[in-house]
Structures are given as structure tokens and as C-alpha cells.
Design a protein around this motif. Structure first.
Motif, PDB file in Angstrom:
ATOM      1  N   ASP A  77     -24.239 -48.272 -36.072  1.00  0.00           N
ATOM      2  CA  ASP A  77     -22.735 -48.038 -36.468  1.00  0.00           C
ATOM      3  C   ASP A  77     -22.651 -48.363 -38.129  1.00  0.00           C
ATOM      4  O   ASP A  77     -23.579 -48.279 -38.779  1.00  0.00           O
ATOM      5  N   GLY A  78     -21.610 -48.538 -38.889  1.00  0.00           N
ATOM      6  CA  GLY A  78     -21.298 -48.955 -40.098  1.00  0.00           C
ATOM      7  C   GLY A  78     -21.224 -50.204 -40.439  1.00  0.00           C
ATOM      8  O   GLY A  78     -21.698 -51.078 -40.116  1.00  0.00           O
ATOM      9  N   GLY A  79     -20.220 -50.369 -41.626  1.00  0.00           N
ATOM     10  CA  GLY A  79     -19.972 -51.602 -42.016  1.00  0.00           C
ATOM     11  C   GLY A  79     -19.016 -52.459 -41.168  1.00  0.00           C
ATOM     12  O   GLY A  79     -17.749 -52.147 -41.299  1.00  0.00           O
ATOM     13  N   MET A  80     -19.340 -53.149 -40.341  1.00  0.00           N
ATOM     14  CA  MET A  80     -18.485 -53.663 -39.454  1.00  0.00           C
ATOM     15  C   MET A  80     -17.469 -54.560 -39.931  1.00  0.00           C
ATOM     16  O   MET A  80     -16.174 -54.645 -39.833  1.00  0.00           O
ATOM     17  N   GLU A  81     -18.102 -55.620 -40.778  1.00  0.00           N
ATOM     18  CA  GLU A  81     -17.227 -56.481 -41.491  1.00  0.00           C
ATOM     19  C   GLU A  81     -16.228 -56.056 -42.447  1.00  0.00           C
ATOM     20  O   GLU A  81     -14.756 -56.257 -42.587  1.00  0.00           O
ATOM     21  N   THR A  82     -16.534 -54.907 -43.151  1.00  0.00           N
ATOM     22  CA  THR A  82     -15.780 -54.475 -44.150  1.00  0.00           C
ATOM     23  C   THR A  82     -14.692 -53.501 -43.580  1.00  0.00           C
ATOM     24  O   THR A  82     -13.377 -53.483 -43.818  1.00  0.00           O
ATOM     25  N   THR A  83     -15.041 -53.157 -42.533  1.00  0.00           N
ATOM     26  CA  THR A  83     -14.027 -51.949 -41.405  1.00  0.00           C
ATOM     27  C   THR A  83     -12.981 -53.060 -40.956  1.00  0.00           C
ATOM     28  O   THR A  83     -11.796 -52.731 -41.068  1.00  0.00           O
ATOM     29  N   LEU A  84     -13.719 -54.041 -40.411  1.00  0.00           N
ATOM     30  CA  LEU A  84     -12.571 -54.872 -39.779  1.00  0.00           C
ATOM     31  C   LEU A  84     -11.559 -55.304 -40.904  1.00  0.00           C
ATOM     32  O   LEU A  84     -10.257 -55.753 -40.609  1.00  0.00           O
TER      33      LEU A  84
ATOM     34  N   ARG B  44     -15.074 -53.782 -29.576  1.00  0.00           N
ATOM     35  CA  ARG B  44     -15.255 -52.730 -28.588  1.00  0.00           C
ATOM     36  C   ARG B  44     -14.675 -51.526 -29.047  1.00  0.00           C
ATOM     37  O   ARG B  44     -15.224 -50.536 -29.339  1.00  0.00           O
ATOM     38  N   ALA B  45     -13.475 -51.455 -29.738  1.00  0.00           N
ATOM     39  CA  ALA B  45     -12.544 -50.458 -30.197  1.00  0.00           C
ATOM     40  C   ALA B  45     -13.508 -49.953 -31.442  1.00  0.00           C
ATOM     41  O   ALA B  45     -13.421 -48.808 -32.170  1.00  0.00           O
ATOM     42  N   TYR B  46     -14.013 -51.003 -32.326  1.00  0.00           N
ATOM     43  CA  TYR B  46     -14.628 -50.677 -33.685  1.00  0.00           C
ATOM     44  C   TYR B  46     -15.787 -49.820 -33.154  1.00  0.00           C
ATOM     45  O   TYR B  46     -16.248 -48.965 -33.886  1.00  0.00           O
ATOM     46  N   HIS B  47     -16.582 -50.276 -32.060  1.00  0.00           N
ATOM     47  CA  HIS B  47     -17.787 -49.693 -31.738  1.00  0.00           C
ATOM     48  C   HIS B  47     -17.550 -47.969 -31.243  1.00  0.00           C
ATOM     49  O   HIS B  47     -18.631 -47.009 -31.081  1.00  0.00           O
ATOM     50  N   ARG B  48     -16.467 -47.889 -30.699  1.00  0.00           N
ATOM     51  CA  ARG B  48     -16.042 -46.646 -29.851  1.00  0.00           C
ATOM     52  C   ARG B  48     -16.396 -45.360 -30.523  1.00  0.00           C
ATOM     53  O   ARG B  48     -17.139 -44.475 -29.863  1.00  0.00           O
ATOM     54  N   PRO B  49     -15.787 -45.076 -31.622  1.00  0.00           N
ATOM     55  CA  PRO B  49     -15.966 -43.805 -32.552  1.00  0.00           C
ATOM     56  C   PRO B  49     -17.370 -43.466 -32.802  1.00  0.00           C
ATOM     57  O   PRO B  49     -17.799 -42.410 -32.765  1.00  0.00           O
ATOM     58  N   TYR B  50     -18.268 -44.652 -32.928  1.00  0.00           N
ATOM     59  CA  TYR B  50     -19.760 -44.240 -33.020  1.00  0.00           C
ATOM     60  C   TYR B  50     -20.398 -43.968 -31.830  1.00  0.00           C
ATOM     61  O   TYR B  50     -21.238 -43.002 -31.868  1.00  0.00           O
ATOM     62  N   LEU B  51     -19.954 -44.661 -31.028  1.00  0.00           N
ATOM     63  CA  LEU B  51     -20.774 -44.341 -29.548  1.00  0.00           C
ATOM     64  C   LEU B  51     -20.464 -42.953 -28.985  1.00  0.00           C
ATOM     65  O   LEU B  51     -21.150 -42.119 -28.260  1.00  0.00           O
ATOM     66  N   GLU B  52     -19.129 -42.619 -29.082  1.00  0.00           N
ATOM     67  CA  GLU B  52     -18.348 -41.236 -28.865  1.00  0.00           C
ATOM     68  C   GLU B  52     -19.358 -40.148 -29.632  1.00  0.00           C
ATOM     69  O   GLU B  52     -19.559 -39.122 -29.242  1.00  0.00           O
ATOM     70  N   LEU B  53     -19.467 -40.528 -31.002  1.00  0.00           N
ATOM     71  CA  LEU B  53     -20.285 -39.236 -31.881  1.00  0.00           C
ATOM     72  C   LEU B  53     -21.590 -39.275 -31.152  1.00  0.00           C
ATOM     73  O   LEU B  53     -22.152 -38.108 -31.134  1.00  0.00           O
ATOM     74  N   ALA B  54     -22.236 -40.248 -30.952  1.00  0.00           N
ATOM     75  CA  ALA B  54     -23.589 -40.139 -30.451  1.00  0.00           C
ATOM     76  C   ALA B  54     -23.653 -39.497 -29.083  1.00  0.00           C
ATOM     77  O   ALA B  54     -24.489 -38.704 -28.647  1.00  0.00           O
ATOM     78  N   ARG B  55     -22.633 -39.773 -27.953  1.00  0.00           N
ATOM     79  CA  ARG B  55     -22.558 -38.968 -26.965  1.00  0.00           C
ATOM     80  C   ARG B  55     -22.246 -37.438 -27.141  1.00  0.00           C
ATOM     81  O   ARG B  55     -22.963 -36.777 -26.576  1.00  0.00           O
TER      82      ARG B  55
ATOM     83  N   ASP C  72     -17.498 -46.490 -42.488  1.00  0.00           N
ATOM     84  CA  ASP C  72     -16.903 -46.417 -41.223  1.00  0.00           C
ATOM     85  C   ASP C  72     -17.307 -45.298 -40.647  1.00  0.00           C
ATOM     86  O   ASP C  72     -18.616 -44.413 -40.750  1.00  0.00           O
ATOM     87  N   HIS C  73     -17.087 -44.877 -39.366  1.00  0.00           N
ATOM     88  CA  HIS C  73     -17.478 -43.777 -38.423  1.00  0.00           C
ATOM     89  C   HIS C  73     -17.287 -42.550 -39.074  1.00  0.00           C
ATOM     90  O   HIS C  73     -17.932 -41.503 -39.005  1.00  0.00           O
ATOM     91  N   ARG C  74     -16.427 -42.224 -40.296  1.00  0.00           N
ATOM     92  CA  ARG C  74     -16.406 -41.019 -41.023  1.00  0.00           C
ATOM     93  C   ARG C  74     -17.772 -40.901 -41.754  1.00  0.00           C
ATOM     94  O   ARG C  74     -18.309 -39.829 -41.771  1.00  0.00           O
ATOM     95  N   HIS C  75     -18.195 -41.971 -42.389  1.00  0.00           N
ATOM     96  CA  HIS C  75     -19.514 -41.954 -43.057  1.00  0.00           C
ATOM     97  C   HIS C  75     -20.721 -41.546 -42.173  1.00  0.00           C
ATOM     98  O   HIS C  75     -21.555 -40.845 -42.516  1.00  0.00           O
ATOM     99  N   VAL C  76     -20.698 -42.270 -41.216  1.00  0.00           N
ATOM    100  CA  VAL C  76     -21.945 -41.999 -40.007  1.00  0.00           C
ATOM    101  C   VAL C  76     -21.825 -40.680 -39.391  1.00  0.00           C
ATOM    102  O   VAL C  76     -22.784 -39.985 -39.286  1.00  0.00           O
ATOM    103  N   THR C  77     -20.603 -40.220 -39.484  1.00  0.00           N
ATOM    104  CA  THR C  77     -20.363 -38.636 -38.711  1.00  0.00           C
ATOM    105  C   THR C  77     -20.956 -37.993 -40.228  1.00  0.00           C
ATOM    106  O   THR C  77     -21.599 -36.761 -39.379  1.00  0.00           O
TER     107      THR C  77
END
Length: 315
Positions: free
Chosen positions: A19-26, A53-64, A299-304
Motif C-alpha cells: 500500500d501507500g501512505g496510510m496515515e497521510t491518506t487517512l 478496510r476501505a483504505y486497503h481495497r483500492p490497492y488490493l483491487e489493483l493487485a487482483r 495513495d492508490h493513484r501513486h501505487v497505480t
């Protein structure tokens, strides 16, 4: 029983996301109050757990979508005795919260893991002090200090542990020794300053070789986090076998120094596309780099963007 503890799949050469920056995203994107920058407090309520959970889902969906493995790090970077005490947690409370954090990641793995794309559950360990300041523990003190959290992760069924944002060699050695004592695979992730060195002035090569020498090479691998790729320009000038020990990178979005970031009241999101291109350049210099994610400001945009730039699409 932990699923991958005996054989971490990220050691086999395949690409993995995290994932990305959890705390800064939240905090900055979702307006969540995280006292002491501690995301583990969200585990106390169903609402908070759903936010994680909602924070993690975009990353996990990208991996899938890409058929990639994933490293699921727990929300426990601050869940150690010193930071826990500031938030009203004693030893029993920390044991409970660290185990709960693992349970949440195990549930997400059950939901998202697919054949051929393993999802590794990793207990996240932060420094005893501030991730932007140099620690003062010696290796023996650090080993005893971090052992309780590692024991909680082991008992809860985590596959491994990872020490993040480490600024000092001695604390890294202590974490690695505690993990070895408790039979937990361990990753060590250093953070560097804008000159590409640790806070104490050591080079990355010196840090990695010192940890390996003091632990018999027990860390499964090393990572870098909370540093922008621009600051790594001179870190790998001394080539050698030590660079093959670096398997992961979780870079900051911003090129600012840690001191500047610490004083900033706004989020510097940088340029996701530029960050992705920089990962491509680093993969040319780090032949083993295969665990890709982000840190502060990402966030998920960067990891994408990182995934699209640095991980080839296979048929």
C-alpha cells in the motif's frame, strides 16, 4: 498456523505490491483524527476497522487486476510501548491490538488472494521514537523492547514482521535479533535523508552490511521507505552484492526533507507519473527490487502509476 512463514513468496522473484501512505491518506484525504499519527486506534471500533478496510481495497483491487501478489502490512507502526503509553495502552492492551491488526489483514487476504498471487501478512513495527529523528537504543535494548510486539504478531498468525522508518543501525539490529529469536521472518526498512545517508551519517551500504554482520544475515530482505527517489541519487554508487539485499521500496511522494515534512500543515502529493518513472530508473540499479508501494503523501493513484510504469504487463 501462518500460511507463508516457512517460505515467503516474495523471495522467489515475482513482483509484489503493497500500500501507500496510510496515515497521510487517512488524515489529509479522509479527515480522520489519528492521535500521535497512530492508525492502530481505528481498530477499536467497527467504524474504524471499516475505514482501514476501505483504505486497503483500492490497492488490493489493483493487485487482483494485475494478478500480482501483495504484502499486507498491519496498522501498527505506532503500537509499541512508548507510543502506546501516550495513548493509554499497557502491555496487555498492546498485545490485544497487535493481534487484532493481524486478524484484520488475515480477513482481507481471505477476501482478495487468488491462485498464483499470494498475499503475505506482515506485522509492521515502527521505531521506538520519532521516525524522523535518530534513536538512542543499543542493540540489546532494542531487541528486548521490540520482542513483545513481534511475539504478538507471531501468536496471531502473521507470516513475517517488518521494521519501518528505521533511522539507526542499532535499533535495526535489535529488531532483527528479536525476530530471529521468535522464529519470525523479518524485513528491515531504513529511511534516509536528502543526502542519501542515515541520520547518523552512515551510507546505506554500511547500514545493510552492519545489520547482516551482527545478525548472521538473518533479515529476509531490506527495504527503503519514507524517502523520495531523488534522494537516492548517490546511494548506490558503491555497487556490490549488498544491493541485491534490497527487495522493496515505499517512497514518499514529496521531495521535501523530513524536517520540512514534519513542519508542513498541507500534504505534498508530488507527481504520481513522475514517481512511477523514477521507480523504473531505480529498478535498473537495484536488480532485486520487486516489492513496490508508497509512503508519506502517496495513495492508490501513486501505487497505480508505479505499477503501470515499473511492472510489465504479461499475457
Amino acid at each position: 498456523m501462518a500460511k507463508y512463514r516457512a517460505a515467503l513468496p516474495q523471495l522467489t522473484g515475482a513482483n509484489f505490491l503493497t500500500d501507500g501512505g496510510m496515515e497521510t491518506t487517512l488524515i489529509f484525504h479522509q479527515g480522520v483524527d489519528l492521535p500521535c499519527f497512530a492508525s492502530f486506534v481505528l481498530l477499536e471500533t467497527e467504524e474504524g476497522r471499516e475505514q482501514l478496510r476501505a483504505y486497503h481495497r483500492p490497492y488490493l483491487e489493483l493487485a487482483r487486476r494485475r494478478g500480482l501478489g501483495f504484502v499486507l502490512d498491519t496498522a501498527t507502526w505506532r503500537a509499541n510501548p512508548d507510543w502506546g503509553a501516550k495513548l493509554g495502552y499497557d502491555a496487555a492492551g498492546l498485545d490485544r491490538i497487535n493481534r487484532l491488526a493481524v486478524a484484520e489483514m488475515l480477513a482481507l487476504r481471505e477476501e482478495y488472494e487468488t491462485p498464483g498471487a499470494p498475499h503475505v501478512v506482515s506485522g509492521a513495527i515502527g521505531p521506538r521514537g520519532d521516525g524522523y529523528k535518530q534513536g538512542r537504543m543499543d542493540r540489546d535494548e532494542a531487541e528486548e523492547y521490540h520482542a513483545a510486539q513481534i511475539a504478538s504478531f507471531a501468536a496471531a498468525g502473521a507470516d513475517m514482521v517488518a521494521g519501518f522508518t528505521l533511522t539507526g543501525i542499532e535499533e535495526a539490529i535489535g529488531i532483527a535479533r528479536a525476530a530471529r529469536r521468535l522464529a519470525m521472518p523479518c524485513a528491515i526498512s531504513f529511511t534516509l535523508e536528502t543526502d542519501g545517508r542515515l541520520l547518523g551519517g552512515e551510507t546505506l551500504r554500511e547500514a545493510i552490511e552492519a545489520v547482516d554482520a551482527a545478525t548472521g544475515g538473518s533479515p529476509a530482505y531490506f527495504m527503503l521507505n519514507c524517502v523520495h527517489p531523488e534522494h537516492l541519487a548517490t546511494s548506490f554508487e558503491e555497487g556490490g552484492d549488498w544491493t541485491s539485499r534490497i527487495l522493496g521500496l515505499r517512497a514518499n511522494a514529496s521531495t521535501k526533507s523530513h524536517a520540512e515534512l514534519d513542519e508542513s500543515e498541507t500534504l505534498d502529493e508530488g507527481n504520481p507519473l513522475d514517481l512511477g518513472r523514477r521507480y523504473v530508473g531505480l529498478r535498473k540499479r537495484l536488480p532485486a527490487l520487486r516489492i513496490l508501494g508508497g509512503c508519506c503523501g502517496t495513495d492508490h493513484r501513486h501505487v497505480t502509476a508505479i505499477c503501470e510504469a515499473a511492472v510489465p504487463v504479461t499475457a
